[in-house]
Design a protein around this motif. Structure first.
Motif, PDB file in Angstrom:
ATOM      1  N   LYS A  82       0.829  -1.213   0.000  1.00 53.68           N
ATOM      2  CA  LYS A  82       0.000   0.000   0.000  1.00 53.68           C
ATOM      3  C   LYS A  82       0.861   1.261   0.000  1.00 53.68           C
ATOM      4  O   LYS A  82       0.530   2.247  -0.669  1.00 53.68           O
ATOM      5  N   THR A  83       1.970   1.243   0.740  1.00 55.19           N
ATOM      6  CA  THR A  83       2.874   2.390   0.723  1.00 55.19           C
ATOM      7  C   THR A  83       3.487   2.577  -0.654  1.00 55.19           C
ATOM      8  O   THR A  83       3.775   3.714  -1.067  1.00 55.19           O
ATOM      9  N   PHE A  84       3.712   1.488  -1.372  1.00 58.60           N
ATOM     10  CA  PHE A  84       4.233   1.551  -2.742  1.00 58.60           C
ATOM     11  C   PHE A  84       3.317   2.409  -3.612  1.00 58.60           C
ATOM     12  O   PHE A  84       3.780   3.338  -4.311  1.00 58.60           O
ATOM     13  N   ILE A  85       2.024   2.119  -3.590  1.00 63.35           N
ATOM     14  CA  ILE A  85       1.071   2.873  -4.410  1.00 63.35           C
ATOM     15  C   ILE A  85       0.980   4.323  -3.947  1.00 63.35           C
ATOM     16  O   ILE A  85       0.913   5.254  -4.764  1.00 63.35           O
ATOM     17  N   LEU A  86       1.013   4.523  -2.633  1.00 67.19           N
ATOM     18  CA  LEU A  86       0.901   5.879  -2.100  1.00 67.19           C
ATOM     19  C   LEU A  86       2.089   6.742  -2.517  1.00 67.19           C
ATOM     20  O   LEU A  86       1.924   7.886  -2.959  1.00 67.19           O
ATOM     21  N   LEU A  87       3.308   6.202  -2.379  1.00 63.49           N
ATOM     22  CA  LEU A  87       4.490   6.956  -2.789  1.00 63.49           C
ATOM     23  C   LEU A  87       4.529   7.155  -4.303  1.00 63.49           C
ATOM     24  O   LEU A  87       4.944   8.210  -4.786  1.00 63.49           O
ATOM     25  N   LEU A  88       4.116   6.150  -5.040  1.00 65.86           N
ATOM     26  CA  LEU A  88       4.111   6.254  -6.496  1.00 65.86           C
ATOM     27  C   LEU A  88       3.186   7.374  -6.955  1.00 65.86           C
ATOM     28  O   LEU A  88       3.556   8.198  -7.809  1.00 65.86           O
ATOM     29  N   ALA A  89       1.991   7.430  -6.393  1.00 64.06           N
ATOM     30  CA  ALA A  89       1.052   8.494  -6.774  1.00 64.06           C
ATOM     31  C   ALA A  89       1.565   9.866  -6.355  1.00 64.06           C
ATOM     32  O   ALA A  89       1.431  10.851  -7.104  1.00 64.06           O
ATOM     33  N   SER A  90       2.169   9.959  -5.177  1.00 64.41           N
ATOM     34  CA  SER A  90       2.692  11.244  -4.715  1.00 64.41           C
ATOM     35  C   SER A  90       3.826  11.736  -5.607  1.00 64.41           C
ATOM     36  O   SER A  90       3.880  12.921  -5.972  1.00 64.41           O
ATOM     37  N   LEU A  91       4.744  10.855  -5.972  1.00 64.62           N
ATOM     38  CA  LEU A  91       5.845  11.245  -6.850  1.00 64.62           C
ATOM     39  C   LEU A  91       5.340  11.688  -8.220  1.00 64.62           C
ATOM     40  O   LEU A  91       5.819  12.682  -8.781  1.00 64.62           O
ATOM     41  N   LEU A  92       4.378  10.954  -8.767  1.00 62.14           N
ATOM     42  CA  LEU A  92       3.857  11.322 -10.085  1.00 62.14           C
ATOM     43  C   LEU A  92       3.143  12.663 -10.045  1.00 62.14           C
ATOM     44  O   LEU A  92       3.242  13.456 -11.002  1.00 62.14           O
ATOM     45  N   ARG A  93       2.427  12.939  -8.957  1.00 60.53           N
ATOM     46  CA  ARG A  93       1.767  14.242  -8.850  1.00 60.53           C
ATOM     47  C   ARG A  93       2.784  15.375  -8.818  1.00 60.53           C
ATOM     48  O   ARG A  93       2.613  16.411  -9.475  1.00 60.53           O
ATOM     49  N   MET A  94       3.851  15.192  -8.052  1.00 58.98           N
ATOM     50  CA  MET A  94       4.860  16.243  -7.953  1.00 58.98           C
ATOM     51  C   MET A  94       5.644  16.402  -9.246  1.00 58.98           C
ATOM     52  O   MET A  94       5.983  17.517  -9.653  1.00 58.98           O
ATOM     53  N   ILE A  95       5.937  15.295  -9.892  1.00 57.16           N
ATOM     54  CA  ILE A  95       6.624  15.378 -11.187  1.00 57.16           C
ATOM     55  C   ILE A  95       5.734  16.077 -12.214  1.00 57.16           C
ATOM     56  O   ILE A  95       6.204  16.893 -13.024  1.00 57.16           O
ATOM     57  N   HIS A  96       4.441  15.763 -12.186  1.00 58.15           N
ATOM     58  CA  HIS A  96       3.509  16.408 -13.117  1.00 58.15           C
ATOM     59  C   HIS A  96       3.441  17.907 -12.861  1.00 58.15           C
ATOM     60  O   HIS A  96       3.432  18.729 -13.802  1.00 58.15           O
ATOM     61  N   THR A  97       3.431  18.300 -11.592  1.00 52.95           N
ATOM     62  CA  THR A  97       3.397  19.734 -11.258  1.00 52.95           C
ATOM     63  C   THR A  97       4.662  20.444 -11.719  1.00 52.95           C
ATOM     64  O   THR A  97       4.605  21.537 -12.309  1.00 52.95           O
ATOM     65  N   MET A  98       5.824  19.838 -11.468  1.00 52.35           N
ATOM     66  CA  MET A  98       7.091  20.456 -11.872  1.00 52.35           C
ATOM     67  C   MET A  98       7.227  20.496 -13.386  1.00 52.35           C
ATOM     68  O   MET A  98       7.753  21.468 -13.946  1.00 52.35           O
ATOM     69  N   ALA A  99       6.750  19.444 -14.071  1.00 58.57           N
ATOM     70  CA  ALA A  99       6.849  19.417 -15.534  1.00 58.57           C
ATOM     71  C   ALA A  99       5.956  20.476 -16.173  1.00 58.57           C
ATOM     72  O   ALA A  99       6.298  21.049 -17.218  1.00 58.57           O
ATOM     73  N   CYS A 100       4.808  20.759 -15.557  1.00 57.34           N
ATOM     74  CA  CYS A 100       3.908  21.776 -16.109  1.00 57.34           C
ATOM     75  C   CYS A 100       4.421  23.194 -15.864  1.00 57.34           C
ATOM     76  O   CYS A 100       4.195  24.095 -16.677  1.00 57.34           O
ATOM     77  N   LYS A 101       5.121  23.391 -14.735  1.00 54.42           N
ATOM     78  CA  LYS A 101       5.607  24.722 -14.401  1.00 54.42           C
ATOM     79  C   LYS A 101       6.935  25.056 -15.054  1.00 54.42           C
ATOM     80  O   LYS A 101       7.250  26.223 -15.274  1.00 54.42           O
TER      81      LYS A 101
END
Length: 668
Positions: A82-101
């Motif tokens: 479960k922590t795997f999925i949680l960290l994976l989603a958090s990293l992708l959200r932050m990468i998506h935010t940085m890539a858009c900015k």
């Protein structure tokens, strides 16, 4: 269905967020169980992240890819799905935010989506490279000193004292693991049962990893599920339970040793193969040779029976009274064995026969004409045992108590789903202990690099600690030798994430200062540090104020909050998060944390974070590496090509995925 689908970064994020929404229902100590209903009407209730994810009927190839990565990680460490999925989603959200900015040169790419995908792939590659090169150093220097080491003797110790001893910490490690899987009610009972199981299988003069690997590999043959009873009825049974019943009447042999032989094939088939092959004519010749063929069959049957009698007589001469067979024998074999007062057990699984041969030290019989004393096993007893509504064969081995005491685990549960869930939790706990007892791994180059970094960090404080440089260097050198030793655990409840988050922020600032730049914290370190906080935020989602209190309290144990905190200074002001006290009066011994660093009078104030349990540092480290590797793989997916070929196995590719990013992939 479209024959081709172009994937963008937002599509990958949406897919992972759907999986995150599923596992969040059962995440953390306050999480509940998830109820699934199959098409057949059968219900499954579980808190295991792996079972929940594998039960989903996923159609998207990316979702299947993520679940496969989670399953492979769970097969190694037994924890963190479960922590795997949680960290994976958090990293992708932050990468998506940085890539858009991040500003991109759009004329280099065909579209804005292509530019964002390129930026996301670059960030993922930098994250993985940083983790492979420097993450183990940060954990060893900035996280491990705040935990403790649980040894193999602590796990297999007989006395489980309620005082704060190593045995108590081993119990806490297992109890906190079972708490997230099976709930709080029976976690102490199951953890005690696990320690007792490992204590019976403790081989003398053998490595702990070998024992745990043996139990993990043979777990299907070592446990017996029993339905209709509460889990508190689970227990250990001496010897081995073979999950078959006697094919012939069982004799009472409780007061004398029993000799057994393992057969891997058909006794009757071997006998037929030893004689002449009957030749049957074709066409008109078949009618002419009819009477001769019938006479040959009668003669061969008589010869086959006499030969089988010779084999049985040879077994009686060797004192064999139990025949264990991997296949179902013929009626003639069972009849002659019953007449000779021999017990026959048929259709035994390969795993159980392999375990029996290993414990008895014998070799299975391949040819019934070549039975020798080395093929005969001596048993203390061989008798039936009733477990639930099933009757099995129960055997105990002779003269094994000097080395170890083999036993089988009886796992009880109200229903099939609950019993299977308990069995999976037991095996995952063994895998978790196996990962914990293994060192995190440090090569010679890593060790030399860490020593140079320590010396460099020490030189930054020459002005304030000039008179302690020699002592600090020797202290750091002593600590480096034991930093990555096996058995490192740390209080659960977000302690690992809080400490590593603080260490990553310090590391990024120190690196930028040492390089003479003014960039502040590096983007990679800050990205990973912020993603780590998603775990404790979810743990304390029911009380955000509690999240801030725990974070402040944990970081408050650091004697220096500045970004120039050095290893020698931390070593002199060692803090024990287990007890919530300083250990400057109790120096480290052989690089290990002292478990008795506090006075008994302060016990009431030394239980900081202990109620939340303990967790393995090695499992956390491998989890981060697995998540970062999964992020890199997901962001390299550019296009999904749907095919119409049938899926033969679950492990095969669910779609042909076009990848971009490396030279080899471009050439392909």
């Amino acid at each position: 269905m479209q024959p081709m689908e172009h994937l963008h970064l937002k599509h990958v994020l949406q897919t992972v967020c759907v999986l995150e929404a599923v596992v969040l229902r059962s995440f953390g100590p306050e999480g509940g169980q998830v109820l699934f209903t199959r098409d057949t009407g059968q219900a499954m209730l579980s808190r295991s992240g792996t079972r929940i994810l594998t039960a989903l009927q996923l159609e998207h190839p990316l979702a299947r890819m993520v679940v496969e990565c989670v399953g492979k990680h769970n097969n190694v460490t037994g924890d963190g799905s479960k922590t795997f999925i949680l960290l994976l989603a958090s990293l992708l959200r932050m990468i998506h935010t940085m890539a858009c900015k991040e500003p991109n040169v759009y004329h280099t790419y065909n579209s804005r989506e292509a530019a964002e995908a390129a930026t996301a792939r670059r960030l993922a590659d930098e994250l993985l490279a940083f983790a492979l090169e420097e993450l183990d150093d940060l954990i060893a220097v900035r996280v491990v000193p705040y935990g403790l080491c649980v040894s193999w003797e602590d796990i297999t110790a007989k006395s489980q004292s309620p005082a704060y001893t190593n045995c108590h910490y081993a119990q806490k490690l297992l109890a906190s693991f079972f708490h997230t899987r099976l709930g709080h009610t029976h976690c102490d009972f199951i953890s005690n049962l696990t320690c007792e199981l490992l204590r019976h299988w403790k081989f003398k003069n053998d490595l702990p990893s070998s024992v745990l690997q043996f139990v993990n590999d043979n777990f299907p043959a070592l446990h017996t599920p029993v339905l209709g009873f509460p889990i508190s009825c689970s227990r250990l049974v001496e010897g081995q339970v073979i999950h078959r019943d006697f094919a012939t009447p069982c004799l009472q042999t409780d007061h004398q040793p029993v000799k057994a032989v393992v057969f891997t094939g058909y006794l009757q088939q071997k006998l037929l193969g030893a004689g002449d092959v009957l030749k049957v004519g074709r066409g008109g010749q078949e009618m002419e040779a009819n009477s001769k063929k019938e006479k040959s069959i009668v003669e061969f049957s008589a010869w086959s029976e006499r030969s089988l009698e010779c084999v049985i007589e040879n077994l009686r001469r060797l004192g064999v009274s139990v025949l264990l067979s991997a296949v179902k024998q013929t009626a003639a074999v069972l009849s002659l064995a019953a007449q000779a007062e021999m017990c026959v057990v048929e259709c035994i699984s390969e795993d159980e026969l392999s375990l029996f041969a290993h414990l008895s030290g014998t070799t299975p019989v391949l040819d019934c004409w070549m039975i020798e004393p080395v093929n005969v096993a001596t048993l203390t007893f061989c008798r039936p045992i009733l477990l639930g509504v099933h009757r099995y064969v129960h055997v105990a081995f002779h003269d094994l108590e000097e080395r170890f005491k083999p036993c089988s685990l009886v796992i009880c549960g109200p229903g099939e789903g609950q019993t299977d869930q308990h069995a999976c939790a037991f095996q995952d706990a063994i895998r978790m202990l196996l990962t914990t007892c293994r060192p995190m791994g440090m090569t010679a180059s890593t060790a030399s690099k860490r020593t140079s970094q320590s010396n460099k960090s020490t030189s930054l404080h020459t002005e304030d600690h000039s008179n302690k440089t020699a002592n600090s260097s020797s202290s750091a050198s002593t600590f480096q030798q034991g930093a990555l030793e096996p058995g490192c655990v740390i209080p659960a409840g977000g302690t690992f994430e809080f400490l590593l988050n603080h260490a990553l922020l310090q590391h990024g600032y120190s690196r930028s200062v040492s390089d003479g730049t003014k960039m502040g914290t590096s983007s990679v370190s800050q990205l990973l540090a912020n993603a780590l906080l998603s775990v404790p935020r979810q743990i304390y989602s029911h009380s955000p104020r509690h999240f801030l209190q725990i974070q402040t309290r944990i970081l408050g144990f650091s004697p220096n909050h500045s970004h120039t905190l050095s290893l020698p200074y931390k070593q002199e002001h060692k803090i024990c998060l287990i007890h919530g006290c300083g250990t400057s009066e109790c120096p480290l011994e052989d690089g290990k944390s002292s478990m008795h660093c506090c006075r008994k009078a302060d016990v009431s104030s030394k239980v900081f974070m202990l109620d939340s349990g303990l967790e393995s540092v090695s499992c956390k480290y491998q989890l981060l590496l697995a998540v970062l590797q999964c992020v890199t793989s997901l962001l390299r997916v550019d296009t999904v090509l749907y095919t119409h070929t049938a899926l033969h196995t679950q492990s095969r590719r669910l779609a042909n995925i076009s990848l971009k990013g490396t030279e080899d992939e471009a050439e392909d």
